[in-house]
Design a protein around this motif. Sequence first.
Motif, short mmCIF file in Angstrom:
data_model
loop_
_atom_site.label_atom_id
_atom_site.label_comp_id
_atom_site.label_asym_id
_atom_site.label_seq_id
_atom_site.Cartn_x
_atom_site.Cartn_y
_atom_site.Cartn_z
N THR A 223 0.72 -1.09 -0.08
CA THR A 223 0.19 0.23 -0.09
C THR A 223 0.62 1.61 0.06
OG1 THR A 223 -0.38 0.57 2.87
CG2 THR A 223 -1.40 -1.20 1.18
N SER B 202 -2.76 7.33 -0.59
CA SER B 202 -3.44 7.43 -0.93
C SER B 202 -3.24 8.54 -2.79
CB SER B 202 -4.55 7.87 -0.56
OG SER B 202 -5.89 6.64 -0.34
N CYS B 203 -3.61 8.76 -3.74
CA CYS B 203 -4.19 9.62 -4.32
C CYS B 203 -5.69 10.58 -3.89
CB CYS B 203 -4.10 9.01 -5.91
SG CYS B 203 -6.47 8.21 -6.31
N ARG C 53 -5.07 5.48 2.91
CA ARG C 53 -3.98 4.43 1.97
C ARG C 53 -4.53 3.68 0.48
NH1 ARG C 53 0.91 5.24 3.38
NH2 ARG C 53 1.90 2.52 2.33
N SER D 5 1.91 6.16 -5.77
CA SER D 5 0.09 6.16 -6.17
C SER D 5 0.14 6.53 -7.64
CB SER D 5 -0.49 7.42 -4.66
OG SER D 5 -0.13 8.70 -5.04
#
Length: 312
Positions: free
Chosen positions: A157, A160-161, A170, A201
């Motif tokens: 992981t 996050s975008c 994440r 990401s």
Amino acid sequence: MCGRTSCHLPRDVLTRACAYQDRRGQQRLPEWRDPDKYCPSYNKSPQSNSPVLLSRLHFEKDADSSERIIAPMRWGLVPSWFKESDPSKLQFSTTNCRSDTIMEKRSFKSGSTGAADSPENWEKVWDNWRLLTMAGIFDCWEPPEGGDVLYSYTIITVDSCKGLSDIHHRMPAILDGEEAVSKWLDFGEVSTQEALKLIHSTENITFHAVSSVVNNSRNNTPECLAPVDLVVKKELKASGSSQRMLQWLATKSPKKEDSKTPQKEESDVPQWSSQFLQKSSLPTKRGTAGLLEQWLKREKEEEPVAKRPYSQ
């Protein structure tokens, strides 16, 4: 972070969806290892088996590292150094592993580090769809008392975008495109440090909300993947008692009377089947305050004799 995936394509369709070009530029299909262990599912959870795409060199010493194999593996990595006889006794979660600590934690230090790709959430590769390929690592665990070896994996992981940050901080490390997949899998030609540069990401992803039916891993139907409209409000159904109260409010609640309409002689106190409420002989009082006053006065009149002040 990632607790549900979907891999519902039939085995032959999944094989064709994983077509690739080897080092010589020839179009090929990956071969299966333990194909009978593959079970298509709309709702895969940790500890279930999922197909993992990896280099043939992991299984055959003299193989071309650009050639690929699909092997069903347990989701939730069991490290090779684990000494217990039951994998479920592992004291920590290995469903996911953070990209920033992958080289530090002992759980993920094995000969296969940076060498596996775990394609979950398979979709049609035609009609503008392609596989969602998520980077992962795997290991091989042998029971201390002997028995079948267990292949297992974990999903890497990353932060996050922007598009997913409101849902979770994440997201899976997605290998975006065939070139990225090839570099990640070909550990014979690509160094670990080079492969780790692929872990970041991406905004190149679409998503939609799904029903809470997916929360139960026993549910395995297309409904687990069907989009739901979060704006639609669920219609609330009134219970039996609520319906009676609404009916009473509609018929018995005080209303402004027409001056020409004669007053009703009957009390507005609802006729409930209770031994504590009797018909009142008092003049009717309109409004909530009037009803409350009548009820309190009646309670006082019906108070048990033992509780009243003694008088001569």
